[in-house]
Structures are given as C-alpha cells and as structure tokens.
Design a protein around this motif. Structure first.
Motif, PDB file in Angstrom:
ATOM      1  N   MET A  32       0.817  -1.204   0.000  1.00  0.00           N
ATOM      2  CA  MET A  32       0.000   0.000   0.000  1.00  0.00           C
ATOM      3  C   MET A  32       0.852   1.256   0.000  1.00  0.00           C
ATOM      4  SD  MET A  32      -1.357   2.707   1.875  1.00  0.00           S
ATOM      5  CE  MET A  32      -0.764   2.290   3.502  1.00  0.00           C
ATOM      6  N   PHE A  33       1.951   1.241   0.750  1.00  0.00           N
ATOM      7  CA  PHE A  33       2.817   2.413   0.861  1.00  0.00           C
ATOM      8  C   PHE A  33       3.336   2.829  -0.510  1.00  0.00           C
ATOM      9  CE2 PHE A  33       7.129   4.137   1.255  1.00  0.00           C
ATOM     10  CZ  PHE A  33       6.882   5.240   2.064  1.00  0.00           C
ATOM     11  N   LEU A  34       3.685   1.867  -1.350  1.00  0.00           N
ATOM     12  CA  LEU A  34       4.165   2.186  -2.691  1.00  0.00           C
ATOM     13  C   LEU A  34       3.014   2.469  -3.645  1.00  0.00           C
ATOM     14  CD1 LEU A  34       6.330   2.268  -4.957  1.00  0.00           C
ATOM     15  CD2 LEU A  34       6.035  -0.201  -5.182  1.00  0.00           C
ATOM     16  N   THR A  35       1.937   1.713  -3.532  1.00  0.00           N
ATOM     17  CA  THR A  35       0.899   1.738  -4.558  1.00  0.00           C
ATOM     18  C   THR A  35      -0.025   2.935  -4.447  1.00  0.00           C
ATOM     19  OG1 THR A  35       0.959  -0.682  -4.556  1.00  0.00           O
ATOM     20  CG2 THR A  35      -0.900   0.357  -5.636  1.00  0.00           C
ATOM     21  N   LEU A  36      -0.389   3.349  -3.235  1.00  0.00           N
ATOM     22  CA  LEU A  36      -1.360   4.436  -3.083  1.00  0.00           C
ATOM     23  C   LEU A  36      -0.880   5.732  -3.744  1.00  0.00           C
ATOM     24  CD1 LEU A  36      -4.164   4.914  -1.862  1.00  0.00           C
ATOM     25  CD2 LEU A  36      -3.049   5.755   0.201  1.00  0.00           C
ATOM     26  N   PRO A  37       0.374   6.175  -3.519  1.00  0.00           N
ATOM     27  CA  PRO A  37       0.828   7.363  -4.260  1.00  0.00           C
ATOM     28  C   PRO A  37       0.876   7.137  -5.772  1.00  0.00           C
ATOM     29  CG  PRO A  37       2.249   6.938  -2.381  1.00  0.00           C
ATOM     30  CD  PRO A  37       1.370   5.737  -2.542  1.00  0.00           C
ATOM     31  N   LEU A  38       1.203   5.910  -6.210  1.00  0.00           N
ATOM     32  CA  LEU A  38       1.251   5.644  -7.643  1.00  0.00           C
ATOM     33  C   LEU A  38      -0.136   5.701  -8.270  1.00  0.00           C
ATOM     34  CD1 LEU A  38       3.902   2.791  -7.986  1.00  0.00           C
ATOM     35  CD2 LEU A  38       4.121   5.193  -8.631  1.00  0.00           C
ATOM     36  N   GLY A 171      -1.757  -2.619 -13.080  1.00  0.00           N
ATOM     37  CA  GLY A 171      -2.069  -1.240 -12.741  1.00  0.00           C
ATOM     38  C   GLY A 171      -2.090  -1.013 -11.240  1.00  0.00           C
ATOM     39  N   ALA A 172      -1.879   0.249 -10.846  1.00  0.00           N
ATOM     40  CA  ALA A 172      -1.785   0.574  -9.423  1.00  0.00           C
ATOM     41  C   ALA A 172      -3.083   0.317  -8.654  1.00  0.00           C
ATOM     42  CB  ALA A 172      -1.336   2.029  -9.250  1.00  0.00           C
ATOM     43  N   PRO A 173      -4.263   0.731  -9.169  1.00  0.00           N
ATOM     44  CA  PRO A 173      -5.481   0.490  -8.373  1.00  0.00           C
ATOM     45  C   PRO A 173      -5.734  -0.984  -8.097  1.00  0.00           C
ATOM     46  CG  PRO A 173      -5.897   2.120 -10.087  1.00  0.00           C
ATOM     47  CD  PRO A 173      -4.550   1.533 -10.375  1.00  0.00           C
ATOM     48  N   ALA A 174      -5.554  -1.837  -9.111  1.00  0.00           N
ATOM     49  CA  ALA A 174      -5.820  -3.263  -8.918  1.00  0.00           C
ATOM     50  C   ALA A 174      -4.805  -3.903  -7.972  1.00  0.00           C
ATOM     51  CB  ALA A 174      -5.808  -3.983 -10.264  1.00  0.00           C
ATOM     52  N   THR A 175      -3.598  -3.353  -7.904  1.00  0.00           N
ATOM     53  CA  THR A 175      -2.581  -3.902  -7.009  1.00  0.00           C
ATOM     54  C   THR A 175      -2.999  -3.778  -5.555  1.00  0.00           C
ATOM     55  OG1 THR A 175      -0.853  -3.367  -8.606  1.00  0.00           O
ATOM     56  CG2 THR A 175      -0.137  -3.765  -6.354  1.00  0.00           C
ATOM     57  N   LEU A 176      -3.834  -2.783  -5.253  1.00  0.00           N
ATOM     58  CA  LEU A 176      -4.307  -2.632  -3.878  1.00  0.00           C
ATOM     59  C   LEU A 176      -5.151  -3.818  -3.429  1.00  0.00           C
ATOM     60  CD1 LEU A 176      -5.135   1.182  -3.740  1.00  0.00           C
ATOM     61  CD2 LEU A 176      -3.323  -0.019  -2.520  1.00  0.00           C
ATOM     62  N   LEU A 177      -5.626  -4.640  -4.362  1.00  0.00           N
ATOM     63  CA  LEU A 177      -6.319  -5.867  -3.973  1.00  0.00           C
ATOM     64  C   LEU A 177      -5.385  -6.791  -3.203  1.00  0.00           C
ATOM     65  CD1 LEU A 177      -8.316  -6.668  -7.240  1.00  0.00           C
ATOM     66  CD2 LEU A 177      -9.265  -5.899  -5.058  1.00  0.00           C
ATOM     67  N   ALA A 178      -4.111  -6.833  -3.618  1.00  0.00           N
ATOM     68  CA  ALA A 178      -3.137  -7.653  -2.906  1.00  0.00           C
ATOM     69  C   ALA A 178      -2.899  -7.113  -1.505  1.00  0.00           C
ATOM     70  CB  ALA A 178      -1.818  -7.703  -3.686  1.00  0.00           C
ATOM     71  N   SER A 179      -2.841  -5.796  -1.379  1.00  0.00           N
ATOM     72  CA  SER A 179      -2.675  -5.194  -0.062  1.00  0.00           C
ATOM     73  C   SER A 179      -3.868  -5.495   0.832  1.00  0.00           C
ATOM     74  CB  SER A 179      -2.491  -3.679  -0.213  1.00  0.00           C
ATOM     75  OG  SER A 179      -2.305  -3.057   1.034  1.00  0.00           O
ATOM     76  N   SER A 180      -5.071  -5.364   0.284  1.00  0.00           N
ATOM     77  CA  SER A 180      -6.284  -5.666   1.045  1.00  0.00           C
ATOM     78  C   SER A 180      -6.319  -7.132   1.462  1.00  0.00           C
ATOM     79  CB  SER A 180      -7.519  -5.318   0.213  1.00  0.00           C
ATOM     80  OG  SER A 180      -8.704  -5.648   0.890  1.00  0.00           O
TER      81      SER A 180
END
Length: 330
Positions: A32-38, A171-180
């Motif tokens: 999340m730390f990397l992906t949210l700003p991206l 893509g960055a938004p979909a990567t947040l699924l891994a964080s979740s």
C-alpha cells in the motif's frame, strides 16, 4: 530432535500465528505504501502538492489519535483491536479498485482512505505492541520482539519488490487488492490465536485526559525521552517528505517504470534489514545513545545524491502542465 533456540518461540502455535499475521499485514502495508501514491500519480495524474497532501493524510493518524490511542486500547482486548483494525483497513483499501473499475475514483477518495487507514494503523500498532507481552511473557519478550522486527525488515524488502511488478502488470489500483488481501489474512490469522486476554477493568472516561496529560508530562520532563521524541518527530517529517517526492521524481523525472521504482524501494529495505542485523552489535560497541544520532548523521546526507541522478529524461514542460491541469479538474 531438539529445537534450535532461535526457532523455539516459533514452535509456539499462538506466537506462530501472530508471526504469520504480522508478516501478511506488514506485506500488505508495504504494498500500500508504494501503490497508493502511484494511483494518484499514474491514474489521476496528481501534481506534487496533491501527492504531498496524500502522504500527509496517510501519516496524520498519529497526530490526530496518537495521544489518546494508548489509553483507549488499554480499555479493550488487544487481540480484538488487531482483528478489527486489520479487517477495516482491508475494506477501506478495497474501495479504491472498486471506484476505479466504476470510473468513480477521485483524489478526494484517496484522501479519505488514506486518513482512515492511518488512524486505524495507529490503533493496530498500539494493540500489537501491548499484546505481545501477554502472549509470550516477559521472559521471552526480547526474543519475540526480535523475530517480529526481523519479519518487518524482510517485508520492507519484499513489499516493494512484489508491488512494482504487480503495478506494471495490472495497474496501481488493482494492485491494492493484494494489499487488502494481506491485511484480511492478517486479521484471520490473529482470530485463530487461542490464548485469550481478560477484559480490562472498566475505568471512568474522565480519567482519559488525565492519563494522557501524565504520560506527556513524564516524557517532556525526562531529558533523554524528550530529546528522542523531538528527534523522531523531525526525522519522520523529513522522511515522509523525501519518500513522497521520491516517487514523483522516479516516475516523472527519471522515467522509471513501476518495477524500477519497486526495485529502488527494495534497496532501501535492504538497508533497513542490514541495520536490524547490526544494531545490537553497534549498540554494544559504542552505546545506544551514540547509535541513534551517529547512524542518522552518517546515512541521511547521502540522500542528497539522489537529486544528482541524471538517467532518463523529464517530461516536456507542456506535458507536465497538461497533467497537472487534468489532476485539478478531478
């Protein structure tokens, strides 16, 4: 066959589950730390001010609830706080890919999720630190802290290394699924811990302000604690500024793809792991106090070298203006 002393605590089923929960939760947090700003930089074309404000919102939880969080958590079961905050953080992050898929993603939504995530993280961290002595006992507290610190250092390397390729692939938004998913699994592992706490005795709410005041007064009156507090505050402020602009710099000025950005942050995590492995030896040799300021003084000025990087080519000024104008209209 006897168990190695270094692995003995990991043989405890409940600590093993806490260890797994910590690993998964920290991995999700680092992604999340990397992906949210991206998400803001690549999907919403946010300008530097908006990215900086997003980082400030992410870390503002400590400022908003840092003081009362400890007193509130003392009134609750720590394990329940950990489970609840993990699942709530996972749900909050899940709204971003859902909003992206439905074309409802805005910078305001990122601010809201970042603020909620930051506040919940404060409660999780306080509960996590307070729960460990109950779980392992005072005699194994140092060993337990060492193992949990080691896995945090490993995830500091692995999180960006995993996030970079994922951002490039989906893509960055979909990567947040891994964080979740990581935070969800963390909460589920914590829920399987069998050792239960006793419910803390209820206390009057009027004592909350007094407890906060007494704790703050104790820190400010102690010279060493006061110096550490102000030093940490200044260091963390500078670190957030550096890491926030670093992502913009790497993506727009250096022209790095997400995989390259993740690789750079993984190298930073390697330094954190090296520090964790050598901290005890350095402290014994030169003392704990000198380690705090000597390591900062020796390593932080090297960050200036990043500004001298010349690889890649910055985007044309007209293109940067167009991107910033698009971000303000979002």
């Amino acid at each position: 066959m006897p168990t190695s002393p270094r692995l003995r605590l990991l043989g405890d089923r409940d600590f093993g589950r806490l260890f797994a929960a910590t690993a998964l939760g920290q991995l999700g947090d680092r992604i999340m730390f990397l992906t949210l700003p991206l998400v803001a930089i690549t999907s919403l074309h946010a300008d530097e001010f908006q990215v900086g404000l997003l980082a400030a919102t992410t870390t503002s939880g400590s400022l908003l609830v840092g003081l009362p969080a400890g007193a509130w958590v003392d009134r609750m079961r720590k394990r329940s706080v950990m489970i609840g905050t993990d699942l709530l953080r996972a749900s909050a992050l899940l709204t971003i890919p859902l909003a992206w898929w439905t074309d409802l993603l805005t910078i305001r939504l990122l601010y809201a999720v970042a603020l909620l995530h930051g506040v919940l993280t404060v409660f999780f961290d306080v509960a996590h630190v307070s729960y460990l002595p109950h779980l392992v006992g005072r005699d194994k507290l140092v060993e337990g802290n060492a193992k949990l610190s080691a896995i945090r250092s490993v995830t500091s390397i692995g999180g960006p290394a995993v996030a970079g390729p994922l951002v490039g692939l989906v893509g960055a938004p979909a990567t947040l699924l891994a964080s979740s998913a990581g935070m969800t699994m963390s909460g589920l592992f914590a829920a399987t811990i069998r050792r239960r706490e006793e419910m803390p005795e209820p206390s009057r709410s009027s004592r909350l302000a007094r407890e906060i005041k007494e704790g703050l007064h104790f820190v400010l009156q102690h010279p060493a604690l006061r110096a550490i507090m102000f030093s940490d505050a200044l260091f963390n402020l500078s670190l957030v500024m550096y890491q926030t602009m670093l992502l913009v710099f790497l993506e727009r000025t250096m022209g790095l793809r997400p995989f390259g950005t993740g690789l750079v942050l993984s190298c930073m995590g390697c330094g954190a792991l090296l520090g964790a492995l050598t901290a005890t030896r350095l402290s014994k040799r030169i003392g704990q106090g000198p380690v705090i300021w000597l390591t900062t003084l020796a390593t932080c000025p090297l960050a200036v070298l990043m500004a001298g990087s010349s690889a890649g080519r910055p985007a044309p000024r007209s293109e940067r203006r167009r991107l910033c104008g698009s971000a303000r209209q979002v």
